[in-house]
Design an enzyme around this catalytic site. Structure first.
Site, PDB file in Angstrom:
ATOM      1  N   TRP A  96       0.981  -1.063   0.012  1.00  0.00           N
ATOM      2  CA  TRP A  96      -0.091  -0.229   0.228  1.00  0.00           C
ATOM      3  C   TRP A  96       0.929   1.164   0.215  1.00  0.00           C
ATOM      4  O   TRP A  96       1.676   1.529   0.990  1.00  0.00           O
ATOM      5  CB  TRP A  96      -0.905   0.177   1.374  1.00  0.00           C
ATOM      6  CG  TRP A  96      -2.095  -0.714   1.532  1.00  0.00           C
ATOM      7  CD1 TRP A  96      -3.266  -0.233   1.646  1.00  0.00           C
ATOM      8  CD2 TRP A  96      -2.286  -2.138   1.359  1.00  0.00           C
ATOM      9  NE1 TRP A  96      -4.245  -1.185   1.828  1.00  0.00           N
ATOM     10  CE2 TRP A  96      -3.570  -2.416   1.578  1.00  0.00           C
ATOM     11  CE3 TRP A  96      -1.271  -3.161   1.256  1.00  0.00           C
ATOM     12  CZ2 TRP A  96      -4.114  -3.824   1.884  1.00  0.00           C
ATOM     13  CZ3 TRP A  96      -1.804  -4.704   1.376  1.00  0.00           C
ATOM     14  CH2 TRP A  96      -3.326  -4.963   1.613  1.00  0.00           C
TER      15      TRP A  96
ATOM     16  N   TYR B 190       1.035   5.192   0.227  1.00  0.00           N
ATOM     17  CA  TYR B 190       0.197   6.288   0.430  1.00  0.00           C
ATOM     18  C   TYR B 190       1.054   7.409   1.017  1.00  0.00           C
ATOM     19  O   TYR B 190       1.095   7.599   1.960  1.00  0.00           O
ATOM     20  CB  TYR B 190      -0.915   5.733   1.396  1.00  0.00           C
ATOM     21  CG  TYR B 190      -1.892   4.968   0.925  1.00  0.00           C
ATOM     22  CD1 TYR B 190      -2.025   4.445  -0.123  1.00  0.00           C
ATOM     23  CD2 TYR B 190      -2.936   4.707   1.920  1.00  0.00           C
ATOM     24  CE1 TYR B 190      -3.149   3.517  -0.533  1.00  0.00           C
ATOM     25  CE2 TYR B 190      -4.085   3.638   1.673  1.00  0.00           C
ATOM     26  CZ  TYR B 190      -4.152   3.131   0.326  1.00  0.00           C
ATOM     27  OH  TYR B 190      -4.973   2.474   0.005  1.00  0.00           O
TER      28      TYR B 190
ATOM     29  N   ILE C 231       1.015  -3.553  -6.291  1.00  0.00           N
ATOM     30  CA  ILE C 231       1.112  -2.161  -5.849  1.00  0.00           C
ATOM     31  C   ILE C 231      -0.250  -1.503  -5.794  1.00  0.00           C
ATOM     32  O   ILE C 231      -1.066  -1.803  -6.538  1.00  0.00           O
ATOM     33  CB  ILE C 231       1.982  -1.298  -6.501  1.00  0.00           C
ATOM     34  CG1 ILE C 231       3.381  -1.787  -6.812  1.00  0.00           C
ATOM     35  CG2 ILE C 231       1.895   0.328  -6.216  1.00  0.00           C
ATOM     36  CD1 ILE C 231       4.375  -1.173  -7.920  1.00  0.00           C
ATOM     37  N   LYS C 232      -0.452  -0.912  -4.524  1.00  0.00           N
ATOM     38  CA  LYS C 232      -1.987  -0.346  -4.216  1.00  0.00           C
ATOM     39  C   LYS C 232      -1.629   1.112  -4.162  1.00  0.00           C
ATOM     40  O   LYS C 232      -1.093   1.650  -3.285  1.00  0.00           O
ATOM     41  CB  LYS C 232      -2.592  -1.052  -2.964  1.00  0.00           C
ATOM     42  CG  LYS C 232      -3.930  -0.569  -2.587  1.00  0.00           C
ATOM     43  CD  LYS C 232      -4.427  -0.814  -1.398  1.00  0.00           C
ATOM     44  CE  LYS C 232      -5.881   0.019  -1.018  1.00  0.00           C
ATOM     45  NZ  LYS C 232      -5.917  -0.170   0.529  1.00  0.00           N
ATOM     46  N   VAL C 233      -2.368   2.054  -4.953  1.00  0.00           N
ATOM     47  CA  VAL C 233      -2.310   3.389  -4.870  1.00  0.00           C
ATOM     48  C   VAL C 233      -3.608   3.739  -4.962  1.00  0.00           C
ATOM     49  O   VAL C 233      -4.547   3.162  -5.080  1.00  0.00           O
ATOM     50  CB  VAL C 233      -1.631   4.029  -5.813  1.00  0.00           C
ATOM     51  CG1 VAL C 233       0.012   3.765  -5.638  1.00  0.00           C
ATOM     52  CG2 VAL C 233      -1.732   3.767  -7.412  1.00  0.00           C
TER      53      VAL C 233
END
Lengths: 304, 304, 304, 304, 304
Positions: D168, D170, D202-204
């Site tokens: 994540w 951020y 990948i988390k955006v």
């Protein structure tokens, strides 16, 4: 997930969620996925019997990728092999079929009491993405303790790390006669030992109606334990595996004719066996023939 | 990098990039660099046979630097030796030639079942800048399990640390006759075992047309596996090494005449062998003669 | 906690509080809780004698849950079994009865000097919630040292981690005759050895009035040690276990008639034995009968 | 396995087969299985925002089993949560849905520079049967290094043990303005950082058309990078993730109306995003409504 | 075992049998044994507030044995204390009462952000025979991460070794106002955090009707979460602890009058709290008075 698979998982109440998920993976994959039955493709004969004896009948099998393909195309629940064979395909076929890393292996060049060598680690199983470790014990061998003590460490580590444990329990060595290796009392005993050392899945040979041990014979006769048909004997082996609360599957033995194989499978299925683990009878046939046979075997188990 | 080297690396899909780079280093160095063939200089005879038997014929070889120089000047792909020999030159010749640290060694003072002693560590290989570890197993020895269990740990560690693994697989001991040590069935089996325990490069002896095991003979005859020429036999050994998807190289054996050597090399090359590992036939000759011979050997492999 | 239990715990002054609490758990549970007497249910016969010989007389016993239920319903102090049997119920019956994980086990398929294989770890005992580890030694076996050296490690680890140690001390092997296995001098000696290696609880067989060793016979005669009744002999065994400052319990041996069992228990109780460990005589009977018998056994110990 | 999944796995060539199999498990499960797209259900808001803010809108979500059921019934590719939430269902739902153990978490009680606490171990992931670890980094925080150094250790261990790594990323903290947290230059940068530290997935957040950094603005303008539509911006973020050779998924942010959500998903899908990770917009709706919405989201990704 | 205790254990499905047995021990001991309710005696105030502030009101409490006796005589489910206090009585009172080793502790000599020091090890818990480890976290402290990262290691080790984990979750520090420490939103949040990090038993303070966080207030108001009575608030905290599937108990706070205490207990019991953990209100009273009070508290919980 099917009710039957949930029921089977409930028998392993002390295992962690990781091990349960690995077991579920074996039970849910392939053509028998969800039925609670398993047909596993094992290929350790290159190590155990040598390459020509294993692969010359169907030379495609010299190539390690062939066995991945066979297991995948036939819809087997899992593919089991030693380190080298898995390393030669685990990345290419990642995610295509659950793997069982056979952690000890024997070859037929050495003489003496049977005792497989440990040829892989639990860490290898993790890095190869295997769902289970496999291990052979030879009850009856005077090297019994060596094997049992090796597996106690591997089993603990595998269970801590979320893997399942498959034990090949093959009586052999100074303590049993050649005929005794498949005697019903001995095979049932071998299944019990595997269960007692913590196996999740137990692999034994189809038992004959011979009784090896005098002390056992008295009990079989006195209690009238039925052993005349293969189904009877399989039922007794399943009962001897914690009253059916451990998964017991049966090996196919040396290559033989199709009808002989299917006849045996029917007995196993009728007796409540959880499935088959068929090596030479699969990979020594041409692929299409092997798949056809494996599908027939699966169908018998499925419809039992 | 050549297409052939890329192709060879593709066989090792589960290895990490570090191990692939180490393998590439072996394959890309020297006169055979990029061809997919290898000629390696091994010098463990000082340990295995004693100094006089090894080095008196060409006393320059008493000096460890000599072998580095020989390997470098001849354009070998790599130089393999026990800890002491590598320590005596690894800094001075750092970067000049890929090194293989031979991690176990035997001497001929002790009697009994053959079982090499582990005389080095994977960490030694790293600090010496070696590209691979080397390890000898003796299938057929009743000490088989000891060796296989030692190498399972060393192999895992080497692979985690980006090294390649070269296995000398020499059948020997109570399980095989003297003649059987080079029997075609036994050599093919030894290659298979090395592949199954995870070797990247396998070293065996050129096989004879003898068949040692009755169970194997039946199959060779039934399947009509050709074994009459050395090329036939090498082809079978290569096939037995994961259908040619593992690098198999052949040792030269005891010192002999040049023509006998080249004849043998021609057979190996024709049969698809990946190269040679030539010790006594190299370092027991005067240097210029050795280099000339090695070049001829390389040329045969290159042009195969 | 009862005064008697406190007194018993006071004998183990060097043990840590965790081990004392584990011992207390064994002593405080069940129908005999607080009396200082114990009746333990052991089920390792599936491993030691095979499944049919163990469970066919009362097939409910094939199911591992049965033995948990039997131990709980009968109000035994603890249930002792190998890894597999405990794994198959430890979560479901967590907290219901103190567990003893039998860490080594033998099977009757192999021949040769008796030496159990280590089949579990102290970590397994912790993860299963066992209060004690169990271990069998065979004084008289030429494999004695192997077993004693295995238990020295397991005992130290168990004691560090707050577990108690129960030792099955069964003379057997090349050093003792068949009759000698239960000879009074030998059983007393076996109890002493178990105490000397650090056992908290010692399990021996009821001794006969045979004397095995000449050197011992002279002393028994000279000092007039009474051994004519079972009570006499039990008293001597208890005395031989640090003058009664170690808990000594007696096994029931092969299945037999109820009156024969109770007669034996009376002798044990009269001689000051701390209790019984009764396997086959419990689980091979129908459950209600087994519970009735166990209650009678408990009552004899309680009222002694 | 589908060609697309094979293609995606090919981007991760240095990962071991175990990690590839874990990635394959995420990609092959659920309604989007095999499409190369993912919709993941994450529920860490109980930890991050507190229970009432997270679960009061749909009180069924107070129960950890609810989220397993939601993920399974909706056919999500995976369910991601902190240790406690996974522990509360991993055994009951073993094998039903791939799990991602969120290894660090923040709460909104503390003030100061954002830096999640590490609240689980890679070993926890193994024992819970998770296929991946999840980890949050806050680029822009002055505690950046703490987080990056924690994940470097966790990532190495996870990869050695055959797990995948989901990051994540951020942007938050002293280094970025509130508006900058979703600025296109910052989100693209955050994706790049996650890729550079070794994330597989990948988390955006969906990026806005704001540009935060002057140095970046010049380049965006000079090179004419299109950022006017969400699809443009997503395309740029995907490009910034190793030219699309890393899986990038987008979070849904705070609960909002269905049409607003679907509009955003269409932009993500059109821009080549690999999928969505939707927490509050899923579990804060009644279950049937949430499933309906998730299906619509999946359909948009599938048909993109 | 009672049905209620079995039900509670079923919530902890991923825990091993050892941890379940330890939890069962806490739940089955004392006057509330089997009811699913707990009253625990904690004495860490000597460490946290200093000896005179803690023990001068009832000087018997200076002696560590006093607290063992109080817990035992009152029939508490467990006694919780730091290393020294447990060491001073664990052997003498072995087996008399389940112990909780408080693994971190604070003193009131130091200033600065609250962060307890880790003062014991999981191995200490084993050697002292403790059934659980105890650990304090201070959500809201800027040292939050330090505490959460310490407990992640201790929790994993404790669970592997068959121990239960009790977490004192006390919001405190720069992130919360003094009034906020017991605000309903903050206490519910603190309980959620403890559950998410893997606590089996959660200890919080009785919440006030204050709401600390604006973001939370909106939700409480919008969703109409009842918080006007203590019972309402306890109900909300229990719901916030995985919908009541984690054991949540409430501390008594500073010493106060008996009626005030009982009034509070009635609210906790009515709201579905699992019990109380009462330190100063117990050990600062004369023993007989304390026991009488504890019995009244137990009766309220029992009859709820």
């Amino acid at each position: 997930m099917s009710k039957r698979v949930k029921e089977i998982l409930s028998w392993y109440g002390t295992d962690n969620a990781g091990t349960l998920a690995s077991l579920a993976r074996l039970l849910n994959h392939g053509r028998l996925g969800g039925t609670g039955k398993l047909v596993i493709l094992p290929v350790d004969q290159g190590f155990e019997h040598g390459p020509a004896r294993s692969f010359a009948p169907n030379p495609a099998g010299y190539d390690p990728r062939y066995h991945f393909e066979l297991g995948i195309e036939a819809g087997c629940n899992a593919y089991a092999a030693p380190l080298g064979f898995l390393e030669a395909g685990a990345a290419e076929f990642a995610g295509d079929i659950p793997l069982i890393l056979k952690l000890n292996n024997s070859d037929s060049l050495s003489k003496g009491e049977p005792c497989s060598a440990v040829t892989g680690n639990v860490e290898d199983a993790l890095r190869l993405g295997a769902s289970a470790i496999g291990f052979t014990i030879y009850p009856g061998s005077s090297e019994r303790n060596t094997m049992l003590e090796e597996i106690r460490e591997l089993t603990l580590e595998a269970k801590n790390k979320g893997l399942a444990v498959v034990v090949w329990s093959y009586p052999r060595g100074a303590g049993v006669s050649k005929e005794g290796e498949t005697a019903i009392d001995v095979v049932a005993y071998a299944a019990q030992i595997a269960a007692q050392i913590g196996a999740h899945v137990i692999k034994v040979k189809p038992p004959s109606d011979h009784i090896e041990q005098d002390a056992a014979r008295k009990v079989y006769e006195k209690e009238g334990i039925p052993i005349s048909t293969l189904a009877d004997r399989v039922r007794h082996v399943v009962q001897s595996s914690f009253n059916g609360r451990r998964i017991v599957i049966f090996s196919g033995g040396p290559a033989k004719g199709k009808e002989a194989i299917l006849e045996e499978i029917r007995g196993i299925a009728e007796g409540g066996g959880f499935g088959s683990i068929m090596g030479r009878n699969s990979f020594q046939r041409p692929k299409s023939e092997a798949i056809e046979l494996l599908h027939e075997v699966m169908d018998i188990h499925k419809n039992a």
